[in-house]
Write a protein that holds these residues in place. Structure first.
Motif, PDB file in Angstrom:
ATOM      1  N   GLY A  71       1.236  -1.484   0.060  1.00 17.96           N
ATOM      2  CA  GLY A  71       0.687  -0.393  -0.352  1.00 17.96           C
ATOM      3  C   GLY A  71       0.897   1.223  -0.159  1.00 17.96           C
ATOM      4  O   GLY A  71       0.067   2.404  -0.485  1.00 17.96           O
ATOM      5  N   ARG A  72       2.106   1.002   0.918  1.00 25.83           N
ATOM      6  CA  ARG A  72       3.138   2.402  -0.217  1.00 25.83           C
ATOM      7  C   ARG A  72       4.090   2.618  -1.234  1.00 25.83           C
ATOM      8  O   ARG A  72       3.981   3.783  -1.233  1.00 25.83           O
ATOM      9  N   PRO A  94      -0.552  -2.657  21.710  1.00 26.16           N
ATOM     10  CA  PRO A  94      -0.144  -2.637  20.243  1.00 26.16           C
ATOM     11  C   PRO A  94      -0.842  -3.567  19.798  1.00 26.16           C
ATOM     12  O   PRO A  94      -1.225  -3.983  18.396  1.00 26.16           O
ATOM     13  N   LEU A  95      -1.039  -5.023  20.306  1.00 30.00           N
ATOM     14  CA  LEU A  95      -2.282  -6.123  19.268  1.00 30.00           C
ATOM     15  C   LEU A  95      -2.820  -5.948  19.299  1.00 30.00           C
ATOM     16  O   LEU A  95      -3.801  -5.957  18.210  1.00 30.00           O
ATOM     17  N   ARG A 129      -4.892  -5.656  15.636  1.00 32.27           N
ATOM     18  CA  ARG A 129      -6.017  -6.120  15.404  1.00 32.27           C
ATOM     19  C   ARG A 129      -7.050  -5.120  15.111  1.00 32.27           C
ATOM     20  O   ARG A 129      -8.052  -5.635  13.676  1.00 32.27           O
ATOM     21  N   ARG A 130      -6.775  -3.949  15.459  1.00 30.07           N
ATOM     22  CA  ARG A 130      -8.370  -3.121  15.537  1.00 30.07           C
ATOM     23  C   ARG A 130      -8.118  -2.306  14.053  1.00 30.07           C
ATOM     24  O   ARG A 130      -9.064  -2.197  13.438  1.00 30.07           O
ATOM     25  N   HIS A 131      -6.771  -1.823  14.302  1.00 29.54           N
ATOM     26  CA  HIS A 131      -6.946  -1.175  12.984  1.00 29.54           C
ATOM     27  C   HIS A 131      -5.774  -1.672  11.623  1.00 29.54           C
ATOM     28  O   HIS A 131      -5.924  -0.787  10.664  1.00 29.54           O
ATOM     29  N   THR A 132      -5.905  -3.082  11.291  1.00 35.24           N
ATOM     30  CA  THR A 132      -5.482  -3.372   9.926  1.00 35.24           C
ATOM     31  C   THR A 132      -6.452  -4.519   9.792  1.00 35.24           C
ATOM     32  O   THR A 132      -7.260  -4.895  10.005  1.00 35.24           O
TER      33      THR A 132
END
Length: 160
Positions: A9-10, A151-152, A156-159
């Motif tokens: 995506g980058r 961080p986990l 999980r929430r934002h990927t």
């Protein structure tokens, strides 16, 4: 660019991604290295103080365990630098980033153990109250939340 190269995506090649990830990893390792090296240096001096001779066997055992954990954590957190130096130019940077990332993760776990043992020893020497293990457990839970749970959760929430 060859059509067979994978794009992210980058809009970067695998080599560009490895370069970026390597730079980010080294910045992260610098922070952890500094902390573990200062803590380890402090731990090495304790045995040479007059107070050390007055510690009971349990506290001396905690001290020895803490020093060994600090030494192992230092090795794991400096390991990525050595890894990079020894494999530089071998065209394996994506794999080197993966290995260095794993070493860093192990180093963080060992740093957590070193800090917990250090805190346990210091609080046992400073006070003989029964709440010390509970206080240390609370700090360890805090580290686990800050270093791993948050961080986990974010991953999980934002990927996707």
């Amino acid at each position: 660019m060859a059509e067979t190269e994978s794009r992210t995506g980058r809009d970067e090649t695998a080599d560009e991604r490895a370069d970026r990830m390597w730079g980010e990893l080294i910045q992260e390792v610098r922070v952890a290295q500094m902390g573990v090296q200062i803590l380890f240096a402090f731990l090495l001096t304790v045995v040479f103080t007059p107070k050390y001779d007055t510690l009971d066997d349990t506290n001396q055992a905690i001290y020895i365990l803490t020093v060994v954990l600090g030494a192992v954590a230092t090795g794991a957190l400096i390991g990525p630098v050595s890894l990079h130096r020894l494999v530089a130019g071998r065209r394996i940077k994506p794999k080197a980033v993966e290995w260095a990332s794993r070493l860093t993760f192990v180093g963080l776990i060992l740093l957590l153990a070193t800090m917990a043992c250090s805190l346990l020893l210091i609080l046992r020497v400073a006070t003989d109250d029964d709440f010390v293990p509970w206080l240390v457990a609370g700090v360890v839970v805090w580290y686990l939340i800050c270093w791993f749970a948050l961080p986990l959760w974010a991953r999980r929430r934002h990927t996707e």
